[in-house]
Design an enzyme around this catalytic site. Structure first.
Site, PDB file in Angstrom:
ATOM      1  N   HIS A   1      64.453  33.758  60.914  1.00  0.00           N
ATOM      2  CA  HIS A   1      65.559  32.823  61.141  1.00  0.00           C
ATOM      3  C   HIS A   1      65.841  32.722  62.629  1.00  0.00           C
ATOM      4  O   HIS A   1      65.274  33.466  63.429  1.00  0.00           O
ATOM      5  CB  HIS A   1      66.801  33.313  60.390  1.00  0.00           C
ATOM      6  CG  HIS A   1      66.562  33.401  58.912  1.00  0.00           C
ATOM      7  ND1 HIS A   1      66.312  34.586  58.275  1.00  0.00           N
ATOM      8  CD2 HIS A   1      66.501  32.448  57.979  1.00  0.00           C
ATOM      9  CE1 HIS A   1      66.100  34.363  56.982  1.00  0.00           C
ATOM     10  NE2 HIS A   1      66.210  33.071  56.780  1.00  0.00           N
TER      11      HIS A   1
ATOM     12  N   SER B   1      66.501  29.511  53.086  1.00  0.00           N
ATOM     13  CA  SER B   1      67.442  29.892  54.134  1.00  0.00           C
ATOM     14  C   SER B   1      67.141  29.209  55.470  1.00  0.00           C
ATOM     15  O   SER B   1      67.993  29.189  56.359  1.00  0.00           O
ATOM     16  CB  SER B   1      67.444  31.411  54.304  1.00  0.00           C
ATOM     17  OG  SER B   1      66.118  31.873  54.471  1.00  0.00           O
TER      18      SER B   1
ATOM     19  N   ASP C   1      65.055  40.563  61.890  1.00  0.00           N
ATOM     20  CA  ASP C   1      64.849  39.213  61.387  1.00  0.00           C
ATOM     21  C   ASP C   1      64.130  38.417  62.467  1.00  0.00           C
ATOM     22  O   ASP C   1      64.742  38.018  63.468  1.00  0.00           O
ATOM     23  CB  ASP C   1      66.203  38.573  61.039  1.00  0.00           C
ATOM     24  CG  ASP C   1      66.043  37.156  60.492  1.00  0.00           C
ATOM     25  OD1 ASP C   1      64.905  36.639  60.484  1.00  0.00           O
ATOM     26  OD2 ASP C   1      67.064  36.574  60.072  1.00  0.00           O
TER      27      ASP C   1
END
Ligand SMILES: *[C@@H]1O[C@H](CO)[C@@H](O)[C@H](O)[C@H]1NC(C)=O
Ligand SMILES: *[C@@H]1O[C@H](CO)[C@@H](O)[C@H](O)[C@H]1NC(C)=O
Ligand SMILES: *[C@@H]1O[C@H](CO)[C@@H](O)[C@H](O)[C@H]1NC(C)=O
Length: 464
Positions: A437, A179, A434
């Site tokens: 990311h 990702s 998160d």
């Protein structure tokens, strides 16, 4: 290791005993899987959710006087595979001493204030993955958008979408990896779409893991392939085994089959290697990482990452290296984006897991521990493969060494804003964060600015 994180001083005893790991949050994975990556957890540990200290690749020791006794006991049980002190705070390679704009070392420098802000925003770019659209999800501060990366002895030009498109005219760029590869791709798409609209021409897989766009204006294609190990692997699933299975001696043909139609590959992997896994090589089990209950030898994941990269880069050289060289327009360029550190500062499911709103200063933070080890392996494998690929004119390879500049940006993650308006009903007890990311727009846009400079440099070299 052993660096002091001032924020933690008061909580250091707590943190020390809890051994908070900067483990990974994947928005793509179901919540149940998340439990695995953050140890220990506020809910009762079960065999599946507990990661033993012995497989702990890094511990955050927050206060040297406190850490000496207990964390040394945990690190003494750490297998040798996990410790490579020599790599800690290693000085970057590359660059050399003749630093001018041409030989600039883009990977060491400082984040400096820049009032210009990003090229796009969360309402103008339509291809931002929801979990990274921090603006749209109500992240209240915007200061993190006003920084630019200033390499020590040169300047990094602002991203020029036209120049980028010009360089990829008639070409196909593919982002392959996990990702983080996707995150970098989506940043690039947003920046390019400020001058030319990408047309989605292919979409496949759960959560759009395989996609391709065309920039008709330049007859260029940009695609993304989900392949978190680059080599063949079976990802753990709720229906199958609770660990990944990797086959370290062959590439993942989900992208490998298209290798002959790709002109430029951007590889970005790392975080998935931390997960429990069983490794195969040459038809038999090589070992595993955290696989209690299975009768395999624990071998950690560092050598595994190395093997996966070596297999991948060797396959690219084998299949494309002898392919005819530049003049036939048949070569392949490869960029390996290095490990991007996570910034969890506390419990992953508490508000404020990555609460910083400003970058670290250059000297405030060194690349160390697992981040340094992952990066080092990637850099070494790139150097090694460069040697193996030297004889082939059509093969160019460079590391996009973002580890340091990423480390300095604790402020660039979605945190709780991976979900829309997480505090709309007040601050809840538990909130997913998160801290892996990057918000879009955000610091990862800079990866692509450097990427463009690397391409320009290739272009100049080819013309000399
Ligand atoms: C996003 O960018 C567009 C175009 O530059 C601008 O009109 C709009 O106000 C921006 N939105 C935000 C929230 O900054
Ligand atoms: C467009 O690019 C492809 C390669 O990606 C090439 O085969 C084709 O000839 C190009 N078309 C034109 C019109 O240049
Ligand atoms: C585990 O593997 C060893 C060596 O391959 C073997 O001798 C042993 O019987 C195995 N144990 C179990 C429980 O399968």
């Amino acid at each position: 290791m052993g660096s002091t994180i001032p924020l933690f001083k008061e909580q250091s005893l707590f943190v020390r005993t809890k051994k908070v790991l900067p483990w990974i949050l994947y928005a793509l994975l179901p919540l149940a899987l998340l439990r695995l990556y953050f140890y220990p957890l506020p809910f009762p540990p079960s065999p599946e959710t507990e990661l033993p200290h012995s497989s702990t690749p890094i511990t955050i020791t927050t206060h040297s006087s406190l850490s000496s006794s207990s964390s040394s006991s945990s690190s003494s049980s750490t297998p040798p595979l996990f410790s490579s002190p020599s790599s800690t705070s290693e000085k970057e390679k590359g660059g050399g001493d003749d630093e001018n704009e041409r030989g600039c070392d883009y990977f060491n420098g400082e984040w400096v204030r820049d009032l210009r802000g990003p090229l796009y925003n969360g309402s103008t770019c339509s291809t931002i993955k929801e979990g990274q659209n921090c603006f749209k999800h109500g992240r209240p501060d915007s200061g993190y958008l006003y920084w630019r990366w200033k390499p020590n002895r040169c300047n990094l030009p602002r991203f020029d979408p036209n120049a980028f498109l010009q360089l990829i005219r008639n070409n196909h760029i593919a982002f392959v990896g996990d990702s983080m590869a996707r995150n970098q791709l989506e940043s690039l798409l947003c920046m390019l779409s400020t001058v030319s609209e990408p047309k989605l021409v292919y979409r496949n897989g759960e959560d759009n893991k395989f996609r391709k766009w065309q920039f008709v204006s330049h007859n260029a294609s940009v695609s993304v392939y989900w392949s978190p190990f680059l080599v063949h692997g079976v990802e753990k699933s709720s229906s199958g085994p609770n660990h990944n299975v990797l086959y370290l001696d062959r590439v993942d043909e989900r992208w490998g089959k298209d290798m002959d139609q790709i002109d430029l590959l951007v590889l970005s992997i790392g975080h998935w290697f931390l997960h429990p896994a069983v490794y195969y090589e040459g038809g038999s089990v090589l070992g595993c990482h955290y696989c209690p209950g299975l009768n395999h030898t624990e071998i950690g994941f560092y050598d595994v990452l190395r093997k996966a990269l070596r297999t991948t880069l060797s396959s690219i050289i084998e299949r494309r290296g002898g392919g005819g060289g530049r003049e036939n327009n048949n070569g392949i360029d490869v960029i390996v984006t290095t490990f991007s550190p996570a910034h969890f500062e506390g419990e992953w499911d508490k508000a404020g897991a990555c609460p910083k709103t400003k970058p670290f200063r250059n000297r405030e933070k060194e690349v160390e521990g697992m981040d340094a080890d992952m990066r080092k392996i990637e850099i070494e494998e790139v150097e090694d493969a460069k040697g193996r690929g030297k004889e082939f004119e059509g093969f160019r390879l460079e590391a996009l060494d973002v580890t340091k500049l990423a480390l300095l940006r604790p402020d660039g993650h979605p945190g709780p804003y991976m979900y829309p308006f997480p505090f709309a009903n007040g601050v809840r007890e538990r909130v997913q964060n998160d801290c892996v990311h990057w918000c879009l727009p955000g610091p990862i846009d800079t990866w692509n600015e450097i990427f463009l400079e690397m391409m320009k440099k290739w272009e100049r070299t080819a013309m000399e």
